[in-house]
Design a protein around this motif. Structure first.
Motif, PDB file in Angstrom:
ATOM      1  N   ARG A   1       0.751  -0.914  -0.121  1.00 28.66           N
ATOM      2  CA  ARG A   1      -0.042   0.055  -0.216  1.00 28.66           C
ATOM      3  C   ARG A   1       0.312   1.144   0.099  1.00 28.66           C
ATOM      4  NH1 ARG A   1      -2.628  -2.641   3.952  1.00 28.66           N
ATOM      5  NH2 ARG A   1      -1.613  -1.729   5.671  1.00 28.66           N
TER       6      ARG A   1
ATOM      7  N   ASP B   1      -0.326   5.129  -0.357  1.00 27.93           N
ATOM      8  CA  ASP B   1      -1.627   4.560   0.638  1.00 27.93           C
ATOM      9  C   ASP B   1      -0.954   4.111   2.368  1.00 27.93           C
ATOM     10  OD1 ASP B   1      -4.303   3.730   1.904  1.00 27.93           O
ATOM     11  OD2 ASP B   1      -4.541   2.244   1.367  1.00 27.93           O
TER      12      ASP B   1
ATOM     13  N   PRO C   1      -7.421   9.388   5.103  1.00 25.43           N
ATOM     14  CA  PRO C   1      -6.093   8.659   4.611  1.00 25.43           C
ATOM     15  C   PRO C   1      -5.578   9.668   5.962  1.00 25.43           C
ATOM     16  CG  PRO C   1      -7.889   9.069   2.594  1.00 25.43           C
ATOM     17  CD  PRO C   1      -8.520  10.100   4.437  1.00 25.43           C
TER      18      PRO C   1
ATOM     19  N   ASN D   1      -3.526  12.807   3.994  1.00 24.93           N
ATOM     20  CA  ASN D   1      -3.918  14.011   3.722  1.00 24.93           C
ATOM     21  C   ASN D   1      -4.649  14.704   5.174  1.00 24.93           C
ATOM     22  OD1 ASN D   1      -5.170  13.188   1.589  1.00 24.93           O
ATOM     23  ND2 ASN D   1      -7.113  11.978   1.709  1.00 24.93           N
TER      24      ASN D   1
ATOM     25  N   GLY E   1      -2.073   4.447   4.629  1.00 29.84           N
ATOM     26  CA  GLY E   1      -3.358   3.630   5.651  1.00 29.84           C
ATOM     27  C   GLY E   1      -4.587   4.357   5.700  1.00 29.84           C
ATOM     28  N   THR E   2      -5.708   4.951   6.748  1.00 31.25           N
ATOM     29  CA  THR E   2      -6.487   5.441   7.311  1.00 31.25           C
ATOM     30  C   THR E   2      -6.544   5.617   9.005  1.00 31.25           C
ATOM     31  OG1 THR E   2      -7.855   4.624   5.656  1.00 31.25           O
ATOM     32  CG2 THR E   2      -9.179   5.705   7.809  1.00 31.25           C
TER      33      THR E   2
ATOM     34  N   HIS F   1       2.252   2.073  -3.711  1.00 31.31           N
ATOM     35  CA  HIS F   1       1.170   3.117  -4.241  1.00 31.31           C
ATOM     36  C   HIS F   1       0.567   4.471  -3.478  1.00 31.31           C
ATOM     37  CE1 HIS F   1       1.370  -1.029  -5.730  1.00 31.31           C
ATOM     38  NE2 HIS F   1       0.844  -0.767  -6.685  1.00 31.31           N
TER      39      HIS F   1
END
Length: 326
Positions: A70, A75, A85, A88, A77-78, A73
């Protein structure tokens, strides 16, 4: 130069891979995120269900493989707390930390450079001795003590400047919330920026003074004086340029320590930046956010070190990094 950049990219990839591994392993040492999210008065079945949804019931190696896949790419995690995310959340706090760090570095450059040069040119002068005395004193005072003193004196007693927060901000370029474009934002910026600069200025004064002293005793400076060049040209063009070479190298490393300084400073002044976000993430055991923060900061270190190497070669053409230039 292309070979140098390629080699540094390979090294950077290795460093970042290590950082992702450390960040992943740190997650398991900060407590149980399921308990933090659900509390204690929740059934075991609900706990196990959430643990399965988060992938925390899988073997450690499998979890790391998924984490790394992840991360490649983009990502990371959240966030358990913000439900967004992690990138963000971090990038929403990035403008505050960047503006604070940049203003602190500008103060360091404007203050440390002339004072360091003066101390080297006239080392026995009373003013030079005073500079070195206060630089030693500055190295001995922790940043949190100086920050608290600033709040007490300039905010509580004199009431000249605000003691916490970022103040009014305006949106730039559609995504950047800046406080440097408003009077209130600049007032809120002064105390935390001065606190960080206070820690770095003494070190850079002593570094510039020591390097400048060595340069002033070199043969090419004697030759420049024999040619009748003005003292201003000798000191601030020929000598200062070569003095800045080690300053750039060490300074690039010390800029990295701004991460630690911003964590303390943003906590003292309640500055809504990445450092305060990191401390809140630790308190809430928001492990994805902690791991993402470490990776983002690690990427910044790698990029900064590469830029320092490039700038070092540009400032002194005689320096040839292997693979850099011809």
């Amino acid at each position: 130069m292309l070979r140098f950049i390629f080699r540094r990219l390979i090294q950077a990839a290795g460093v970042l891979l290590t950082i992702t591994l450390v960040s992943f392993l740190v997650q398991g040492q900060l407590g149980d995120p399921v308990q933090q999210m659900l509390g204690q008065n929740v059934s075991l079945e609900t706990r196990m269900q959430l643990k399965a949804e988060l992938g925390l019931d899988q073997p450690l190696l499998v979890q790391y493989q998924h984490f790394l896949s992840r991360a490649i790419h983009g990502d990371l995690g959240t966030s358990y707390y913000y439900k967004e995310p992690t990138l963000n959340v971090i990038f929403s706090k990035l403008p505050a930390t960047v503006e604070l760090s940049v203003c602190a570095l500008i103060l360091v450059a404007l203050v440390a450079t002339p004072l360091g040069v003066i101390a080297a040119i006239r080392p026995r002068h009373f003013f030079a001795r005073t500079i070195m005395f206060f630089s030693t004193l500055g190295l001995s005072v922790p940043i949190f003590i100086f920050g608290i003193l600033l709040v007490w004196l300039l905010s509580v007693e004199l009431r000249w400047l605000p003691s916490f927060g970022r103040g009014d901000t305006v949106e730039l370029f559609g995504f950047w919330q800046s406080g440097m474009m408003t009077v209130d934002g600049l007032k809120h910026l002064i105390l935390p920026a001065v606190s960080i600069a206070f820690v770095l200025i003494p070190m850079f004064i002593r570094l510039i003074c020591a390097e400048m002293t060595d340069v002033l005793h070199s043969d090419y400076i004697r030759f420049a004086r024999s040619k009748g060049l003005s003292s201003v040209r000798i000191y601030f063009i020929h000598a200062l340029k070569n003095t800045m070479l080690p300053v750039i190298t060490i300074g690039g490393i010390q800029v990295g320590t701004l991460v630690a300084y911003t964590i303390v400073t943003e906590t003292i002044f309640q500055w809504p930046g990445m450092g305060r976000l990191f401390m809140e993430a630790i308190t809430r055991v928001d492990t994805p956010l902690i791991a993402a923060y470490l990776i983002v900061v690690g990427c910044g270190f790698v990029l900064l070190n590469t830029l320092v190497d490039l700038i070092y070669g540009l400032v002194n053409p005689r320096v040839r990094i292997p693979g850099y230039g011809v």
